[in-house]
Write a protein that holds these residues in place. Structure first.
Motif, PDB file in Angstrom:
ATOM      1  N   ALA A 483       0.822  -1.199   0.000  1.00  0.00           N
ATOM      2  CA  ALA A 483       0.000   0.000   0.000  1.00  0.00           C
ATOM      3  C   ALA A 483       0.859   1.252   0.000  1.00  0.00           C
ATOM      4  N   ALA A 484       1.974   1.218   0.746  1.00  0.00           N
ATOM      5  CA  ALA A 484       2.863   2.379   0.753  1.00  0.00           C
ATOM      6  C   ALA A 484       3.498   2.580  -0.607  1.00  0.00           C
ATOM      7  N   ALA A 485       3.842   1.505  -1.276  1.00  0.00           N
ATOM      8  CA  ALA A 485       4.428   1.624  -2.604  1.00  0.00           C
ATOM      9  C   ALA A 485       3.416   2.161  -3.602  1.00  0.00           C
ATOM     10  N   GLN A 486       2.173   1.719  -3.493  1.00  0.00           N
ATOM     11  CA  GLN A 486       1.142   2.215  -4.395  1.00  0.00           C
ATOM     12  C   GLN A 486       0.901   3.702  -4.187  1.00  0.00           C
ATOM     13  N   ALA A 487       0.933   4.124  -2.912  1.00  0.00           N
ATOM     14  CA  ALA A 487       0.734   5.542  -2.634  1.00  0.00           C
ATOM     15  C   ALA A 487       1.889   6.360  -3.175  1.00  0.00           C
ATOM     16  N   SER A 488       3.112   5.849  -3.068  1.00  0.00           N
ATOM     17  CA  SER A 488       4.268   6.568  -3.593  1.00  0.00           C
ATOM     18  C   SER A 488       4.203   6.667  -5.109  1.00  0.00           C
ATOM     19  N   ALA A 489       3.756   5.591  -5.776  1.00  0.00           N
ATOM     20  CA  ALA A 489       3.640   5.633  -7.230  1.00  0.00           C
ATOM     21  C   ALA A 489       2.543   6.587  -7.672  1.00  0.00           C
ATOM     22  N   THR A 490       1.526   6.726  -6.855  1.00  0.00           N
ATOM     23  CA  THR A 490       0.431   7.617  -7.220  1.00  0.00           C
ATOM     24  C   THR A 490       0.880   9.062  -7.233  1.00  0.00           C
ATOM     25  N   ILE A 491       1.769   9.424  -6.305  1.00  0.00           N
ATOM     26  CA  ILE A 491       2.222  10.818  -6.242  1.00  0.00           C
ATOM     27  C   ILE A 491       3.499  11.011  -7.049  1.00  0.00           C
ATOM     28  N   ASN A 492       3.796  10.062  -7.972  1.00  0.00           N
ATOM     29  CA  ASN A 492       4.927  10.169  -8.895  1.00  0.00           C
ATOM     30  C   ASN A 492       6.260  10.257  -8.164  1.00  0.00           C
ATOM     31  N   SER A 493       6.411   9.414  -7.171  1.00  0.00           N
ATOM     32  CA  SER A 493       7.688   9.389  -6.470  1.00  0.00           C
ATOM     33  C   SER A 493       8.714   8.637  -7.301  1.00  0.00           C
ATOM     34  N   ASN A 494       9.992   8.918  -7.053  1.00  0.00           N
ATOM     35  CA  ASN A 494      11.062   8.259  -7.802  1.00  0.00           C
ATOM     36  C   ASN A 494      11.173   6.786  -7.463  1.00  0.00           C
ATOM     37  N   ASP A 495      10.877   6.440  -6.224  1.00  0.00           N
ATOM     38  CA  ASP A 495      10.931   5.039  -5.841  1.00  0.00           C
ATOM     39  C   ASP A 495       9.740   4.731  -4.951  1.00  0.00           C
ATOM     40  N   GLY A 496       9.388   3.499  -4.901  1.00  0.00           N
ATOM     41  CA  GLY A 496       8.241   3.085  -4.102  1.00  0.00           C
ATOM     42  C   GLY A 496       8.643   2.384  -2.842  1.00  0.00           C
ATOM     43  N   ARG A 497       9.849   2.592  -2.390  1.00  0.00           N
ATOM     44  CA  ARG A 497      10.320   1.903  -1.200  1.00  0.00           C
ATOM     45  C   ARG A 497       9.691   2.505   0.058  1.00  0.00           C
ATOM     46  N   TRP A 498       9.706   1.654   1.105  1.00  0.00           N
ATOM     47  CA  TRP A 498       9.236   2.105   2.428  1.00  0.00           C
ATOM     48  C   TRP A 498      10.218   3.108   2.974  1.00  0.00           C
ATOM     49  N   ARG A 499       9.712   4.275   3.358  1.00  0.00           N
ATOM     50  CA  ARG A 499      10.587   5.312   3.902  1.00  0.00           C
ATOM     51  C   ARG A 499      10.019   5.780   5.235  1.00  0.00           C
ATOM     52  N   ALA A 500      10.785   5.629   6.268  1.00  0.00           N
ATOM     53  CA  ALA A 500      10.353   6.123   7.578  1.00  0.00           C
ATOM     54  C   ALA A 500      10.440   7.633   7.597  1.00  0.00           C
ATOM     55  N   THR A 501       9.378   8.266   8.087  1.00  0.00           N
ATOM     56  CA  THR A 501       9.356   9.723   8.122  1.00  0.00           C
ATOM     57  C   THR A 501       9.939  10.279   9.398  1.00  0.00           C
ATOM     58  N   GLY A 502      10.290   9.432  10.336  1.00  0.00           N
ATOM     59  CA  GLY A 502      10.868   9.940  11.575  1.00  0.00           C
ATOM     60  C   GLY A 502      12.286  10.434  11.348  1.00  0.00           C
ATOM     61  N   ARG A 503      12.723  11.240  12.307  1.00  0.00           N
ATOM     62  CA  ARG A 503      14.074  11.786  12.192  1.00  0.00           C
ATOM     63  C   ARG A 503      15.119  10.688  12.355  1.00  0.00           C
ATOM     64  N   LEU A 504      14.868   9.797  13.312  1.00  0.00           N
ATOM     65  CA  LEU A 504      15.784   8.681  13.540  1.00  0.00           C
ATOM     66  C   LEU A 504      14.964   7.397  13.548  1.00  0.00           C
ATOM     67  N   PRO A 505      15.423   6.361  12.882  1.00  0.00           N
ATOM     68  CA  PRO A 505      14.660   5.103  12.902  1.00  0.00           C
ATOM     69  C   PRO A 505      14.691   4.491  14.293  1.00  0.00           C
ATOM     70  N   ASP A 506      13.528   3.985  14.723  1.00  0.00           N
ATOM     71  CA  ASP A 506      13.403   3.368  16.040  1.00  0.00           C
ATOM     72  C   ASP A 506      13.183   1.871  15.834  1.00  0.00           C
ATOM     73  N   ALA A 507      14.224   1.108  16.111  1.00  0.00           N
ATOM     74  CA  ALA A 507      14.129  -0.330  15.879  1.00  0.00           C
ATOM     75  C   ALA A 507      13.165  -1.002  16.843  1.00  0.00           C
ATOM     76  N   SER A 508      12.948  -0.415  18.032  1.00  0.00           N
ATOM     77  CA  SER A 508      12.066  -1.020  19.020  1.00  0.00           C
ATOM     78  C   SER A 508      10.598  -0.744  18.756  1.00  0.00           C
ATOM     79  N   ALA A 509      10.279   0.146  17.843  1.00  0.00           N
ATOM     80  CA  ALA A 509       8.890   0.497  17.572  1.00  0.00           C
ATOM     81  C   ALA A 509       8.213  -0.618  16.787  1.00  0.00           C
ATOM     82  N   ASP A 510       6.936  -0.835  17.078  1.00  0.00           N
ATOM     83  CA  ASP A 510       6.156  -1.824  16.357  1.00  0.00           C
ATOM     84  C   ASP A 510       5.845  -1.318  14.954  1.00  0.00           C
ATOM     85  N   PHE A 511       5.886  -2.241  13.982  1.00  0.00           N
ATOM     86  CA  PHE A 511       5.586  -1.839  12.616  1.00  0.00           C
ATOM     87  C   PHE A 511       4.132  -1.367  12.522  1.00  0.00           C
ATOM     88  N   VAL A 512       3.220  -2.148  13.069  1.00  0.00           N
ATOM     89  CA  VAL A 512       1.814  -1.732  13.181  1.00  0.00           C
ATOM     90  C   VAL A 512       1.578  -1.369  14.645  1.00  0.00           C
TER      91      VAL A 512
END
Length: 663
Positions: A483-512
């Motif tokens: 779903a994230a990749a589809q949303a990125s393709a819809t807004i004409n992004s260069n890549d459809g990869r998962w990109r965390a929007t946080g400043r620093l990635p938190d490995a302990s955070a739950d994905f959902v």
């Protein structure tokens, strides 16, 4: 002239006769009656040896009987006996005197509670101080105008003894006027202070009355709980009697008349019985009562809704319980003073009776710690780190609520509850509660929500699954990365990869981090800080809410707003109609849990208190053991989970303690 004097004398004698008459008799009659009474008393008291006393007594009694035979005297005595005290008073006192005595009468209670006069100012000074200053100035102006007369000037000069210039006289007048105003202000200030003291006394009396009524309400709820328990016992007894009657009828129908047994054929019939066990139909076996099976009573479910906690002061502690030996990972309850389920990192799931603060059983079946759970009526859903989801029916629990316990406890009692008593465990009481298990995820289940026959779960395998609780199977799988990749393709992004929007990635955070469903609508918060709104009918994301800069850990929505909490230390309120941010506020630490009701938003934000935002008046305040921790010298643990319903708040901490509060 002589006739006038004679008439005045007659009126005077008549008035004297009326005043001296009590029963309508004349003065002479009273004197005669007095002599008779004296003679009677002297006869009764005098010596018996005196022969003359007996003669006088008989003569006096004869005269008294003659007087009593007169119809006039008998009528007056009878009317006097019939008259009430009120009529007697009215006959002797005038209306004006009665009214005066009624108005001037003061009961003894008022005389005993006469307030002490602590005012240093007189009643006239108080009345004078209440006159508006404008009228005061006008009055002083009139006096100033009249004082311009020559006579007034001469009087002032005579009083002062010296002739002063007009400017000095005017200044003296202004000074006197200012002194008078200052005195009046002092009087007004004293009056205001007296009114405040009177209001404080009234508030104190009202608080005492409120406390009495609150105690009465608590007793009524205890009696109500006892009546509900008695009603439940009666229902169970009625069901037992009905089952006994049905069993007796079944045995009567299944019984056959006895027949004579042939000894020669007995052995062969016995062999046939051993080989063939279908000599009696299976339906009869099902209807036969089993002596080993025990009847399961109905659980204690409150029909009435407790309202006692709604009248407590906000932030009051109801009780605290040492629920687990490790950090609380999830908790939920059905209704105030109802049933609560808690889970912790000690790999246990406990069921609690909030009415008495007692553990009533364990939900056993998971092979790892439970990360999320939900309680809805009698149904409990738990999601575990073993990648499974289990459903439980608490109505099948074999537990009877103990009586004789108060609903609420004081703060002193709650301090003794922690650590003094061991955690009560009743594993056998929940042996009939498991319904079924849902297993399709390949990694730990971190979020779930069910409503009706639909359950949606989110896992660390980066998928969302929709379950049909009637069939007990997965009906749809939603890939969040796709779903994230589809949303990125819809807004004409260069890549459809998962990109965390946080400043620093938190490995302990739950994905959902959190999700909630309603009918075909699903809201899901993920580790990239996005909140996606799904349509379960199409399996597509129809809107994404961008704003958080850290993983979303909690969310909840109603018909208008969606509230989300994140590790970026903020709470955001979204307008579902427009998809825009309606309001937002931040804390000093990451938000790990959040829930709101009709009035307040409660959240756990890395502190030893629960953060509460009152939506009605926009006020932020703290609730929990950390509010008074410094004063009491305590060090409560950080709050991790929070749940609130109708002003009834439960919070779970890192040390396994669960606190119950009013908010």
């Amino acid at each position: 002239m002589a006739s006038r004097d004679a008439s005045q004398q007659r009126r005077h004698r008549r008035r004297v006769s009326d005043e001296d008459s009590l029963l309508g008799t004349s003065l002479s009659q009273i004197e005669a009656f007095g002599r008779k009474v004296t003679t009677t008393a002297s006869h009764l008291i005098g010596p018996l040896s005196d022969p003359s006393s007996n003669v006088h007594y008989q003569h006096a009694m004869t005269e008294l009987q003659k007087e009593l035979r007169r119809p006039g005297i008998q009528q007056r005595v009878f009317s006097y006996a019939k008259a009430s005290p009120t009529e007697l008073v009215r006959s002797k006192l005038s209306t004006t005197e009665i009214q005066h005595r009624a108005l001037t009468y003061l009961p003894d209670d008022l005389l005993r509670h006469i307030p002490q006069n602590e005012n240093v100012y007189s009643l006239f000074q108080g009345f004078q101080a209440t006159i508006p200053e404008a009228a005061e100035d006008e009055h002083m102006g009139k006096e100033h105008h009249t004082s311009d007369s020559r006579a007034q000037k001469l009087l002032e000069e005579r009083r002062t003894g010296s002739k002063e210039p007009p400017s000095l006289a005017n200044m003296r007048k202004d000074r006197d006027k200012a002194n008078h105003r200052l005195e009046m202000m002092t009087v007004r200030k004293n009056m205001c202070s007296a009114e405040i003291r009177e209001i404080d006394n009234k508030i104190s009396n009202l608080n005492n009355m409120r406390k009495l009524v609150l105690d009465r309400l608590g007793d009524i709820e205890q009696d109500e709980l006892q009546v509900e328990q008695d009603l439940l016992d009666l229902d169970n007894k009625i069901e037992e009697m009905v089952e006994d009657l049905d069993d007796a009828a079944t045995l009567g129908n299944a019984a056959t008349p006895p027949t004579e047994v042939d000894p020669e054929n007995h052995a062969s019939e016995h062999d046939v019985h051993d080989m063939d066990e279908t000599f009696m139909s299976a339906s009869i076996y099902e209807k036969l009562p089993s002596p080993s099976s025990s009847r399961r009573h109905k659980p204690t479910r409150r029909k009435s809704i407790p309202i006692h906690h709604e009248h407590f002061e906000p932030g009051s502690s109801i009780r605290e319980m040492q629920a687990h030996n490790d950090m609380i990972t999830a908790l939920d309850f059905d209704v105030p003073f109802g049933t609560m389920v808690t889970a912790a990192l000690d790999d246990t799931v406990r069921v609690w009776d909030l009415n008495v603060g007692r553990c009533i059983g364990l939900l056993e079946g998971h092979h790892a710690s439970v990360r999320c759970l939900q309680v809805e009526d009698n149904i409990v859903a738990t999601g575990s780190m073993d990648a499974s989801i289990r459903l439980w029916d608490l109505s099948k629990a074999d537990y009877t609520s103990p009586q004789g316990n108060k609903i609420t406890k004081s703060n002193e009692d709650t301090e003794d509850d922690i650590g003094d008593e061991p955690i009560a465990e009743h594993p056998s009481s929940m042996r009939n509660c498991p319904l079924f298990s849902l297993e399709a995820h390949v990694d730990e289940v971190t979020a779930l929500h069910f409503r009706g026959d639909t359950l949606v779960s989110g896992s660390a395998d980066k998928t969302l699954r929709q379950w049909d609780l009637v069939k007990g199977r997965c009906v749809q799988t939603l890939d969040v990365l796709w779903a994230a990749a589809q949303a990125s393709a819809t807004i004409n992004s260069n890549d459809g990869r998962w990109r965390a929007t946080g400043r620093l990635p938190d490995a302990s955070a739950d994905f959902v981090g959190a999700l909630q469903c309603f009918d075909a609508a699903l809201a899901c918060g993920t580790a990239d800080g996005m909140v996606r709104l799904w349509d379960l009918r199409s399996g597509q994301v129809h809107r994404s809410l961008v704003g958080h800069t850290g993983p979303v850990t909690c969310l909840q929505f109603d018909d208008v707003h969606l509230v989300t909490g994140s590790l970026d230390r903020s709470i955001r309120i979204w307008d579902l109609r427009t998809g825009s941010i309606h309001d937002a506020y931040a804390y000093d630490n990451p938000v790990t849990s959040m829930m709101f009701d009709s009035r307040r938003i409660t959240s756990a934000a890395g502190e030893n208190v629960v953060k509460i935002y009152d939506k009605t008046d926009g006020r932020h305040w703290d609730c929990g053991a950390g509010v008074t921790a410094e004063e009491e010298g305590q060090h409560p643990a950080v709050v991790e989970e929070v749940r609130v319903k109708d002003g009834y708040l439960t919070e779970g901490r890192k040390d396994g303690v669960v606190g119950v509060w009013t908010c």
